[in-house]
Design a protein around this motif. Structure first.
Motif, PDB file in Angstrom:
ATOM      1  N   VAL A   1      90.767  53.699  53.079  1.00 33.01           N
ATOM      2  CA  VAL A   1      91.961  54.494  53.357  1.00 33.01           C
ATOM      3  C   VAL A   1      92.632  53.989  54.633  1.00 33.01           C
ATOM      4  N   PRO A   2      93.899  53.577  54.540  1.00 35.35           N
ATOM      5  CA  PRO A   2      94.605  53.119  55.737  1.00 35.35           C
ATOM      6  C   PRO A   2      94.827  54.273  56.716  1.00 35.35           C
ATOM      7  N   GLY A   3      94.656  53.969  57.989  1.00 34.26           N
ATOM      8  CA  GLY A   3      94.904  54.953  59.037  1.00 34.26           C
ATOM      9  C   GLY A   3      96.057  54.502  59.910  1.00 34.26           C
ATOM     10  N   PRO A   4      96.366  55.278  60.939  1.00 31.71           N
ATOM     11  CA  PRO A   4      97.450  54.878  61.836  1.00 31.71           C
ATOM     12  C   PRO A   4      97.073  53.631  62.647  1.00 31.71           C
ATOM     13  N   ASP A   5      98.053  52.940  63.107  1.00 26.60           N
ATOM     14  CA  ASP A   5      97.863  51.783  63.995  1.00 26.60           C
ATOM     15  C   ASP A   5      97.092  50.625  63.355  1.00 26.60           C
ATOM     16  N   GLY A   6      97.128  50.497  62.023  1.00 19.79           N
ATOM     17  CA  GLY A   6      96.573  49.332  61.359  1.00 19.79           C
ATOM     18  C   GLY A   6      95.092  49.353  61.044  1.00 19.79           C
ATOM     19  N   TRP A   7      94.345  50.380  61.433  1.00 20.37           N
ATOM     20  CA  TRP A   7      92.928  50.406  61.074  1.00 20.37           C
ATOM     21  C   TRP A   7      92.767  51.001  59.680  1.00 20.37           C
ATOM     22  N   ARG A   8      91.586  50.812  59.092  1.00 23.28           N
ATOM     23  CA  ARG A   8      91.310  51.306  57.753  1.00 23.28           C
ATOM     24  C   ARG A   8      89.911  51.892  57.727  1.00 23.28           C
ATOM     25  N   ALA A   9      89.777  53.113  57.205  1.00 21.07           N
ATOM     26  CA  ALA A   9      88.466  53.743  57.061  1.00 21.07           C
ATOM     27  C   ALA A   9      87.787  53.164  55.820  1.00 21.07           C
ATOM     28  N   ASP A  10      86.551  52.708  55.963  1.00 14.47           N
ATOM     29  CA  ASP A  10      85.807  52.269  54.781  1.00 14.47           C
ATOM     30  C   ASP A  10      85.682  53.432  53.801  1.00 14.47           C
ATOM     31  N   VAL A  11      85.348  54.600  54.335  1.00 19.60           N
ATOM     32  CA  VAL A  11      85.284  55.836  53.543  1.00 19.60           C
ATOM     33  C   VAL A  11      85.893  56.944  54.387  1.00 19.60           C
ATOM     34  N   LEU A  12      86.798  57.708  53.794  1.00 19.42           N
ATOM     35  CA  LEU A  12      87.359  58.877  54.477  1.00 19.42           C
ATOM     36  C   LEU A  12      86.823  60.107  53.774  1.00 19.42           C
ATOM     37  N   ALA A  13      86.005  60.886  54.490  1.00 20.82           N
ATOM     38  CA  ALA A  13      85.435  62.124  53.954  1.00 20.82           C
ATOM     39  C   ALA A  13      86.270  63.293  54.459  1.00 20.82           C
ATOM     40  N   THR A  14      86.604  64.205  53.546  1.00 25.18           N
ATOM     41  CA  THR A  14      87.422  65.370  53.876  1.00 25.18           C
ATOM     42  C   THR A  14      86.783  66.598  53.248  1.00 25.18           C
ATOM     43  N   ASP A  15      86.774  67.713  53.980  1.00 25.91           N
ATOM     44  CA  ASP A  15      86.217  68.923  53.375  1.00 25.91           C
ATOM     45  C   ASP A  15      87.209  69.485  52.349  1.00 25.91           C
ATOM     46  N   PRO A  16      86.717  70.243  51.365  1.00 29.21           N
ATOM     47  CA  PRO A  16      87.598  70.741  50.302  1.00 29.21           C
ATOM     48  C   PRO A  16      88.780  71.557  50.805  1.00 29.21           C
ATOM     49  N   ALA A  17      88.616  72.260  51.922  1.00 29.28           N
ATOM     50  CA  ALA A  17      89.707  73.073  52.466  1.00 29.28           C
ATOM     51  C   ALA A  17      90.716  72.241  53.258  1.00 29.28           C
ATOM     52  N   GLY A  18      90.366  70.996  53.552  1.00 35.33           N
ATOM     53  CA  GLY A  18      91.271  70.128  54.300  1.00 35.33           C
ATOM     54  C   GLY A  18      91.312  70.400  55.789  1.00 35.33           C
ATOM     55  N   THR A  19      90.274  71.046  56.321  1.00 34.90           N
ATOM     56  CA  THR A  19      90.274  71.374  57.755  1.00 34.90           C
ATOM     57  C   THR A  19      89.728  70.248  58.622  1.00 34.90           C
ATOM     58  N   TRP A  20      88.989  69.304  58.044  1.00 31.72           N
ATOM     59  CA  TRP A  20      88.488  68.185  58.834  1.00 31.72           C
ATOM     60  C   TRP A  20      88.473  66.911  57.998  1.00 31.72           C
ATOM     61  N   LYS A  21      88.530  65.795  58.701  1.00 31.37           N
ATOM     62  CA  LYS A  21      88.425  64.462  58.114  1.00 31.37           C
ATOM     63  C   LYS A  21      87.505  63.639  58.998  1.00 31.37           C
ATOM     64  N   THR A  22      86.673  62.822  58.362  1.00 31.28           N
ATOM     65  CA  THR A  22      85.784  61.937  59.101  1.00 31.28           C
ATOM     66  C   THR A  22      85.827  60.549  58.468  1.00 31.28           C
ATOM     67  N   ALA A  23      86.082  59.543  59.282  1.00 29.16           N
ATOM     68  CA  ALA A  23      86.057  58.157  58.807  1.00 29.16           C
ATOM     69  C   ALA A  23      84.633  57.640  58.937  1.00 29.16           C
ATOM     70  N   LEU A  24      84.117  57.078  57.844  1.00 28.01           N
ATOM     71  CA  LEU A  24      82.772  56.500  57.834  1.00 28.01           C
ATOM     72  C   LEU A  24      82.904  54.981  57.753  1.00 28.01           C
ATOM     73  N   GLU A  25      82.173  54.291  58.593  1.00 32.39           N
ATOM     74  CA  GLU A  25      82.243  52.833  58.659  1.00 32.39           C
ATOM     75  C   GLU A  25      80.978  52.224  58.087  1.00 32.39           C
ATOM     76  N   ALA A  26      81.113  51.288  57.176  1.00 31.80           N
ATOM     77  CA  ALA A  26      79.981  50.559  56.603  1.00 31.80           C
ATOM     78  C   ALA A  26      79.752  49.322  57.461  1.00 31.80           C
ATOM     79  N   GLN A  27      78.910  49.449  58.467  1.00 30.94           N
ATOM     80  CA  GLN A  27      78.708  48.386  59.450  1.00 30.94           C
ATOM     81  C   GLN A  27      77.421  47.637  59.161  1.00 30.94           C
ATOM     82  N   LEU A  28      77.526  46.371  58.787  1.00 29.64           N
ATOM     83  CA  LEU A  28      76.356  45.543  58.531  1.00 29.64           C
ATOM     84  C   LEU A  28      76.181  44.448  59.578  1.00 29.64           C
ATOM     85  N   SER A  29      77.239  44.104  60.262  1.00 33.57           N
ATOM     86  CA  SER A  29      77.192  43.058  61.290  1.00 33.57           C
ATOM     87  C   SER A  29      76.701  43.661  62.603  1.00 33.57           C
TER      88      SER A  29
END
Length: 132
Positions: A99-127
């Motif tokens: 999911v693209p975010g502001p300022d050119g970054w991209r969330a590997d996974v964007l998790a959002t609660d069903p009510a839409g009150t919070w969002k969390t970007a999850l990064e798949a970091q292997l390096s």
């Protein structure tokens, strides 16, 4: 390799979802002639639907693609993104990949609660991370 593409008529489609996220079957875009009108949402280059030997569904860039962040990711990175998305869904959150975010970054996974009150970007970091 990517799990997300943009279909000319249906909008964003997700290879890892049973209904592509738009109520359509994988067979509607995979091995069809003429090819499904898919593009990369990162670089806008044409893409096509593929299935690996092990049954993993994904999108690949058509030949002569420009340098694209999605094209350069490893299979291990993609599989980790799927695991993160599955874990978020198991916790009753909505999960989207790449999911693209502001300022050119991209969330590997964007998790959002069903009510839409919070969002969390999850990064798949292997390096390994370095201090700089």
């Amino acid at each position: 390799m990517a799990f997300r593409a943009v279909h000319q008529q249906w909008g964003t489609v997700f290879a890892h979802l049973p209904d592509l996220g738009c109520g359509r079957a994988w067979e509607a875009i995979w091995k069809v002639r003429p090819t499904a009108p898919l593009t990369c949402d990162e670089c806008r280059h044409p893409m096509y639907a593929k299935t690996s030997r092990s049954g993993l569904r994904f999108f690949a860039h058509a030949p002569k693609a420009p340098d694209c962040a999605l094209a350069g990711e490893s299979l291990a990175h993609h599989l980790l993104k799927l695991e993160l998305a599955n874990a978020a869904r198991a916790a009753d959150a909505h999960a989207e990949l790449e999911v693209p975010g502001p300022d050119g970054w991209r969330a590997d996974v964007l998790a959002t609660d069903p009510a839409g009150t919070w969002k969390t970007a999850l990064e798949a970091q292997l390096s390994p991370l370095t201090v700089k």
